[in-house]
Enzyme design. Structure first.
Site, short mmCIF file in Angstrom:
data_model
loop_
_atom_site.label_atom_id
_atom_site.label_comp_id
_atom_site.label_asym_id
_atom_site.label_seq_id
_atom_site.Cartn_x
_atom_site.Cartn_y
_atom_site.Cartn_z
N CYS A 166 -69.62 -56.09 -11.07
CA CYS A 166 -70.60 -55.38 -10.24
C CYS A 166 -71.92 -55.43 -11.00
O CYS A 166 -72.17 -56.38 -11.74
CB CYS A 166 -70.14 -53.95 -9.95
SG CYS A 166 -69.95 -52.93 -11.42
N GLN A 167 -72.76 -54.43 -10.86
CA GLN A 167 -74.06 -54.47 -11.55
C GLN A 167 -73.93 -54.09 -13.02
O GLN A 167 -74.46 -54.75 -13.88
CB GLN A 167 -75.05 -53.53 -10.84
CG GLN A 167 -76.48 -53.65 -11.35
CD GLN A 167 -77.13 -55.00 -11.07
OE1 GLN A 167 -76.75 -55.72 -10.16
NE2 GLN A 167 -78.11 -55.37 -11.89
#
Length: 129
Positions: free
Chosen positions: A84-85
């Site tokens: 993800c981020q």
């Protein structure tokens, strides 16, 4: 049916971006669980985007069809690196996938942010190059 990370599934294996890149070069598939908006700003090459959460006016909500969408795109024996981020959503997503009996799933610690900071290749929209 909410599940807690300690509910008896295999423990999540978190790898750093260097190990993740090695996995991807050896045939693993990258599953990007960020929102479409985040994904469009830049992503790991050849990645599959299935958001784990959606942005709504009320804040982020979990994608109710996440497991179905991953199951439709990937086999349970497929080797996946989940990112993800920053590494938080992917940890939850990896946990859910393990509980759903995906066999070879690892979480990329640090997420896309760490990938970019390491100077690894990414796909970005043409107007931002």
């Amino acid at each position: 049916m909410a599940s807690h990370p300690c509910s008896g599934a295999d423990p999540v294996v978190t790898v750093d971006v260097h190990a993740a890149r090695h996995f991807l070069r050896s045939g693993h598939r990258y599953l990007d669980v960020r929102t479409e908006e985040e994904f469009k700003k830049g992503h790991v090459e050849n990645s599959l985007n299935i958001p784990y959460m959606f942005n709504t006016p009320q804040g982020r909500v979990k994608n109710p069809n996440f497991l179905e969408q991953v199951s439709a795109a990937c086999g349970k024996e497929e080797k996946l690196v989940v990112g993800c981020q920053s590494g938080v959503r992917s940890l939850h997503a990896t946990t859910d996938l393990l509980i759903a009996e995906f066999k070879h799933v690892s979480n990329m610690g640090g997420g896309y942010q760490a990938w970019v900071e390491s100077g690894f290749a990414v796909n970005k929209p043409q107007d931002e190059l």
